[in-house]
Design a protein around this motif. Sequence first.
Motif, short mmCIF file in Angstrom:
data_model
loop_
_atom_site.label_atom_id
_atom_site.label_comp_id
_atom_site.label_asym_id
_atom_site.label_seq_id
_atom_site.Cartn_x
_atom_site.Cartn_y
_atom_site.Cartn_z
N MET A 246 0.84 -1.20 0.00
CA MET A 246 0.00 0.00 0.00
C MET A 246 0.88 1.25 0.00
O MET A 246 1.78 1.40 0.81
N ALA A 247 0.57 2.12 -0.93
CA ALA A 247 1.35 3.35 -1.01
C ALA A 247 0.89 4.30 0.09
O ALA A 247 -0.28 4.35 0.42
N ARG A 248 1.85 4.99 0.69
CA ARG A 248 1.53 6.03 1.67
C ARG A 248 0.77 7.12 0.94
O ARG A 248 1.03 7.41 -0.22
N TYR A 249 -0.21 7.71 1.60
CA TYR A 249 -1.03 8.71 0.94
C TYR A 249 -0.21 9.97 0.69
O TYR A 249 0.34 10.56 1.62
N ASN A 250 -0.12 10.36 -0.56
CA ASN A 250 0.63 11.56 -0.91
C ASN A 250 -0.35 12.66 -1.28
O ASN A 250 -0.85 12.73 -2.40
N ALA A 251 -0.64 13.51 -0.31
CA ALA A 251 -1.66 14.54 -0.50
C ALA A 251 -1.30 15.47 -1.66
O ALA A 251 -2.16 15.82 -2.47
N LYS A 252 -0.05 15.82 -1.74
CA LYS A 252 0.36 16.81 -2.76
C LYS A 252 0.05 16.33 -4.17
O LYS A 252 -0.62 17.03 -4.94
N THR A 253 0.50 15.14 -4.51
CA THR A 253 0.28 14.67 -5.89
C THR A 253 -1.20 14.38 -6.14
O THR A 253 -1.72 14.70 -7.21
N VAL A 254 -1.86 13.79 -5.15
CA VAL A 254 -3.29 13.48 -5.33
C VAL A 254 -4.10 14.76 -5.53
O VAL A 254 -4.95 14.84 -6.41
N GLU A 255 -3.80 15.76 -4.71
CA GLU A 255 -4.60 16.99 -4.79
C GLU A 255 -4.37 17.72 -6.11
O GLU A 255 -5.31 18.19 -6.75
N GLU A 256 -3.13 17.77 -6.52
CA GLU A 256 -2.84 18.43 -7.80
C GLU A 256 -3.52 17.70 -8.96
O GLU A 256 -4.06 18.30 -9.88
N LYS A 257 -3.48 16.36 -8.88
CA LYS A 257 -4.06 15.54 -9.93
C LYS A 257 -5.55 15.85 -10.12
O LYS A 257 -6.01 16.10 -11.23
N TRP A 258 -6.28 15.86 -9.03
CA TRP A 258 -7.74 16.04 -9.16
C TRP A 258 -8.13 17.47 -9.47
O TRP A 258 -9.10 17.72 -10.17
N GLN A 259 -7.34 18.42 -8.94
CA GLN A 259 -7.63 19.82 -9.28
C GLN A 259 -7.53 20.03 -10.79
O GLN A 259 -8.32 20.74 -11.39
N LYS A 260 -6.54 19.37 -11.38
CA LYS A 260 -6.35 19.49 -12.82
C LYS A 260 -7.53 18.84 -13.57
O LYS A 260 -8.08 19.43 -14.50
N ILE A 261 -7.92 17.67 -13.12
CA ILE A 261 -9.02 16.97 -13.79
C ILE A 261 -10.33 17.75 -13.68
O ILE A 261 -11.06 17.90 -14.67
N TRP A 262 -10.61 18.29 -12.49
CA TRP A 262 -11.84 19.07 -12.33
C TRP A 262 -11.83 20.30 -13.24
O TRP A 262 -12.83 20.63 -13.86
N ALA A 263 -10.65 20.96 -13.29
CA ALA A 263 -10.57 22.19 -14.09
C ALA A 263 -10.71 21.88 -15.57
O ALA A 263 -11.47 22.54 -16.29
N GLU A 264 -10.00 20.84 -16.02
CA GLU A 264 -10.06 20.51 -17.44
C GLU A 264 -11.44 20.02 -17.85
O GLU A 264 -11.90 20.28 -18.96
N GLY A 265 -12.10 19.34 -16.95
CA GLY A 265 -13.45 18.85 -17.26
C GLY A 265 -14.52 19.92 -17.02
O GLY A 265 -15.69 19.67 -17.27
N ARG A 266 -14.10 21.10 -16.56
CA ARG A 266 -15.02 22.21 -16.25
C ARG A 266 -16.20 21.72 -15.43
O ARG A 266 -17.36 22.07 -15.68
N VAL A 267 -15.85 20.89 -14.45
CA VAL A 267 -16.87 20.18 -13.67
C VAL A 267 -17.77 21.12 -12.88
O VAL A 267 -18.95 20.86 -12.72
N PHE A 268 -17.20 22.22 -12.40
CA PHE A 268 -17.99 23.07 -11.50
C PHE A 268 -18.53 24.33 -12.18
O PHE A 268 -18.97 25.25 -11.50
#
Length: 854
Positions: free
Chosen positions: A1-23
């Motif tokens: 199990m990988a240790r939770y890496n908040a930095k990479t996970v958070e950047e990843k999803w912020q990018k996906i939300w923005a690119e998908g214009r989800v909000f």
Amino acid sequence: MARYNAKTVEEKWQKIWAEGRVFEARPDQKGPKYYVLEMFPYPSGRIHMGHVRNYTLGDVVARYKRAKGFNVLHPMGWDAFGLPAENAAFKNKVHPAKWTHENISVMRGQLKRMGFAFDWSREFATCDPEYYGQQQALFLDFFEAGLAYKKEAWVNWDPVEHTVLANEQVINGCGWRSGVPVERRKLAHWFFKITDFSEQLLNGLDKLDRWPAKVRLMQENWIGRSEGARVNFSLKGRDDHLEIFTTRPDTLFGASFCALSADHPLSEQLARENPDLAAFLKECRKLGTSAEAIEKAEKIGFDTNLKALSPVGDGRELPVYVANFVLMEYGTGAIFGCPGHDQRDLEFARKYNLPVPPVVLPEGEDAKTFEIGDEAYTGPGTMINSGFLNGLKDNEAVSKIIAFLEKEGAGKREITYRLRDWGVSRQRYWGCPIPFIHCPSCGSVPVPREDLPIRLPEDVEFDKPGNPLDHHPTWKHVTCPKCKGQAVRETDTLDTFVDSAWYFARFTAPAAKLPVDKTQANYWLPVDQYIGGIEHAILHLLYARFFTRVLKKLRLLDVDEPFTGLFTQGMVTHRTYRDEDGSWVLPANLKQLEDGSFVRADNGKKVKEGRYEKMSKSKNNVVDPSDIIDQYGADTARWFVISDSPPERDLLWTEAGIEGAWRFTRKVWRLVNRVRENLDRAPAKAGEKLESAEEDILRLTHKTIDGVSKDIEIFHFNKAVARIYEFVNGLTAAPATLQRSHGFREGVFTLVKMIGPMMPHLAEEAWQQLGHKTLLANEPWPEVDKHYLAVETITIAVQVMGKLRDTLETAPGTDQAELEKMALQSDKVQRAINGKDIKKVIVVPDKIVNIVIE
RNA sequence: GCCCCCGUGGCGGAAUUGGUAGACGCGCCAGACUCAAAAUCUGGUGGCCUUCGGGCCGUGUCUGUUCGAGUCAGACCGGGGGCACCA
């Protein structure tokens, strides 16, 4: 199990939300609309924990409502005009625009790192010419509707800021920002006619049932409606008369003097021939603005030697004073004093040896012996010494005397308000220019609409006090739109409260060609949930309510109230620390010794702990959100600010608390991984034991969904968090075999959905890890299956004489006789009864049995 | 001065209409794992007494209503906020 890496996970999803214009919000999306708005920030430089708390609360609501199937609008922008930019310009030689835009850029980056579900496509700043140009158009609309006017008025002049302050910006006679005593000056000044809406603004409060009662009360007091009468007092030997407003016309027979404000026209007129009076007026004006006067508040007057004739036909002559406690701004600027029934009038009368006739007799007193001592009687009673009013109750006397005055032409019923018109002129550069031109021959001329926006000039200097627009060599020199002669622009700009009085409407169509796009505004408005600090309870909220009514009058939209729901959050506080020299020590600069005491990390000096106070630079007790994001990630920060304290109360920021939130983050991640590792294995076989354990998990799951949903709806986020903790504890405690069961998986999926609004990045990552292809942000909120809410056994408390002695496990709905029998069978209960006679047994089904003995 | 809100363990705080006070978290204590530490897990944790069955006290203080009060009423004490010469 990988240790939770908040930095990479958070950047990843912020990018996906923005690119998908989800909000990004569109009115054509399905579901009822829901507009959630947090007060937009002033771009001061960096975001602080107060922002983190405010926007996290809003984001939880926005994401939750989205999941509940609402079409959510959740925008963000910048309250970008204002004084600090000019101060920075003066101090650091940076242009206000540059300073502001750089701050916006930094703060936008910080907000984006928090992962808030904002619709960034609607972002604007109030200093954008597109915005303030529309505001100028609105100003012209106000002017044409008779709601903006210019008048010479006494204004509060801030000698440090070289500008006018609104009444509400003067605190204890001092400027709300500069802190120095304000001076009173007479100036030509633009006003908005908010007083036209006093009654509406007051009555509208009744409908705002989703506002804190406290805020409604503050607004009510601010508007300050009083019912009474306007009464004319003739002046002996003069043609003119005194107009007086009173809420107690019933006490007119008890009048023993009249008093004028120092600013009353008659006072000024008399002072021209009376140097002593002139000196007194000067003294009053000085007193009116010094902090000292407010503390001492000694009532002093100056006898003008004029006599006012009592209007009630009893032929009495009343001395007319000028008095320091009479306000020109309230009522008519003149009062009559009834010392028997008003404490302030009594003090005045005692000082100047004026008569104190009682006219209202309290119940149980004798008219022959009743006298006023040191305290005026302000309560109800029966009229005495009052001619034709004698014998009436005070409230009956009010109606009768008003009828009398109206018949005599000496007065009329009147309602007054404390609320004053809103002075909006500011002698400032960094604000919205007022679209008027002053022509020597045509007077004040509105700027033609095709010339809007009037842009602020960029080449300005901040080397001397005052308004740079006034000093600018060319900007203000224009031709008159009417006569084409030489004219000058209005160099005042608008109070920044104007900018924030309609931004919520602009968010519904930020690029509209008119200030407000009616279709869009009518779809999205009112704001369903507004969230911000209590410090805006009066000014901002009242101005926004006023603007909304004007916008409706201008046919730009059709709603009355801008915000149907309001939530005011508490401050973020942190313990304070001081070293031996008394200087405040930053929390990040502390080192804890073995014995628990603290020293400064930089120089080892001993540090003393102080109390919790609002995070502020002056107390040096701030925690920078960016440091927290770097160390723990945005989700942990978000989780912490909603976890312990109820959102309306102050939040105590602690290092241990944020650590606890971080531990929870990792605990959820481990739980998710436990399921993920078993995903491709067949679900555990259902043995009898497993089945009932699985049922327990499902029951816990649905109980949690039910509770968390209800808690979020009513802003009990801390309780929702507590339920989630219990849920996680329940899931973690499940035996290994159960963890492969369908029910357990269902439970973890549900957990992930429920933490979505609070820790959106972790939840999104977990959702994907659990094998889903969809975005969690687009997933519906879990549904409660009522089947699992049914309880099989409940616990009944058994008391003897009100004291708990035992508990019973039984099925819900067990009848009273049965409960009583069960209770009496208990050994513990019998021991407590100890052979005494039973007087009475109280049975509340499903709750309690109480046995009353001798 | 007037108005409003709040007083619950060591701390933040839970407790539908009066019905098992202290959920949940933090902290602390003990244990497991480890050469050790970190991380993690398990148990305990309002006070006093105890023959270990349990008993007594306890929601700022004092009175009251009630079978029963953190919750309702009255008086007071303490803390916070708002308004303040408003006629």
